[in-house]
Design a protein around this motif. Structure first.
Motif, short mmCIF file in Angstrom:
data_model
loop_
_atom_site.label_atom_id
_atom_site.label_comp_id
_atom_site.label_asym_id
_atom_site.label_seq_id
_atom_site.Cartn_x
_atom_site.Cartn_y
_atom_site.Cartn_z
N ASN A 26 1.52 8.96 -6.43
CA ASN A 26 1.92 10.59 -6.20
C ASN A 26 2.97 10.73 -6.40
O ASN A 26 3.99 11.14 -5.13
CB ASN A 26 1.23 10.36 -4.32
CG ASN A 26 -0.05 10.43 -4.69
OD1 ASN A 26 -1.10 11.86 -4.51
ND2 ASN A 26 -0.41 9.10 -3.78
N SER A 68 0.62 -1.60 0.12
CA SER A 68 0.15 -0.42 -0.27
C SER A 68 0.30 1.18 0.23
O SER A 68 0.26 2.40 -0.36
CB SER A 68 -0.62 -0.55 0.93
OG SER A 68 -0.08 0.06 2.47
N HIS A 95 1.03 3.79 -3.04
CA HIS A 95 0.70 5.43 -3.07
C HIS A 95 1.38 6.42 -3.35
O HIS A 95 1.69 7.38 -4.36
CB HIS A 95 0.60 5.43 -1.51
CG HIS A 95 0.08 7.18 -0.86
ND1 HIS A 95 -0.64 7.53 -1.68
CD2 HIS A 95 1.47 7.97 -0.98
CE1 HIS A 95 -1.24 9.01 -0.75
NE2 HIS A 95 0.32 9.35 -0.39
#
Length: 244
Positions: free
Chosen positions: A82, A74, A78
């Motif tokens: 980004n 995770s 992420h």
């Protein structure tokens, strides 16, 4: 590491290492800088797009490179969603479950030519670890420009972090030995159709790989990472500071 393989164990990893892992069937390799604490900084267009060029070549490459399903953790997922193209990943997500290979610097010509496939070593010498990490962390914050398969890819990123060397000649391929192999391999493959020319094709391939290596070519300069954006045309906010 042996003459023909740069494979290492996790216990051999050192902070500042330029590492890579082969993707399915040794079709291509993804490169990055190991920063310690089980983390790697690397350059990518995004999840699953390390081969991308933004052209029709994307579809051609992706169509013949089989992809094994891999789920990033995770945190890494992420980070990749980004990012400015340069991301930090855990070692597991960087490797996609595959083996670790260490890129070699300062090799002699015999070793360079013995590793017939590019993207594994260079004649160029690596800088001290603190310089390598400084460049990698700076580029993590500021990016490394737009991804291009032949001119600005993950191997180019890692080699710049290790050496600070940049190819400034316009309209030429970058520093990547992997890209050089792909481009130069076309005439070599063509020579297989005509056995009488195979030796010539192999000779041209070896000499051309040697000539475009980062540690041999004469169109490279040492660029401080703070001036990289200016030298590559990403920014005009400061004056370039080129060093020989």
């Amino acid at each position: 590491m042996g003459l023909f393989s740069n494979k290492i164990s996790r216990e051999e990893l050192q902070t500042g290492d330029h590492i890579y892992s082969w993707r399915p069937y040794y079709s291509y390799a993804h490169h990055g800088i190991y920063i310690g604490d089980n983390k790697v900084i690397h350059f990518t267009r995004g999840r699953g797009q390390e081969t991308g060029t933004g052209t029709i070549l994307d579809n051609l490459l992706i169509s013949w490179v089989p992809h094994r399903s891999f789920q990033h953790c995770s945190e890494c997922r992420h980070n990749m969603q980004n990012s400015n193209g340069v991301v930090v990943s855990c070692l597991e997500c960087f490797l996609h479950g595959r083996a670790i290979y260490r890129f070699e610097y300062g090799v002699d010509t015999a070793t360079f030519l013995a590793k017939a496939r590019g993207g594994t070593c260079t004649h160029a010498k690596a800088d001290p670890v603190e310089d390598v990490l400084h460049r990698a962390f700076h580029l993590l914050e500021n990016g490394f420009g737009g991804y291009h398969l032949f001119r600005n890819n993950c191997e180019d990123f890692a080699m710049y972090c290790k050496t600070g060397l940049l190819v400034l000649s316009p309209n030429v391929q970058g520093r990547s030995g992997q890209a050089a192999t792909a481009l130069l391999g076309v005439p070599l493959a063509a020579s297989l159709l005509y056995p009488a020319t195979l030796a010539v094709g192999a000779g041209v391939y070896c000499l051309s790989r040697y000539a475009v290596d980062l540690g041999i070519r004469d169109d490279v300069v040492k660029i401080p990472v703070e001036d990289l954006a200016v030298n590559l045309g990403w920014s005009s906010s400061s004056v370039p500071n080129e060093q020989n």
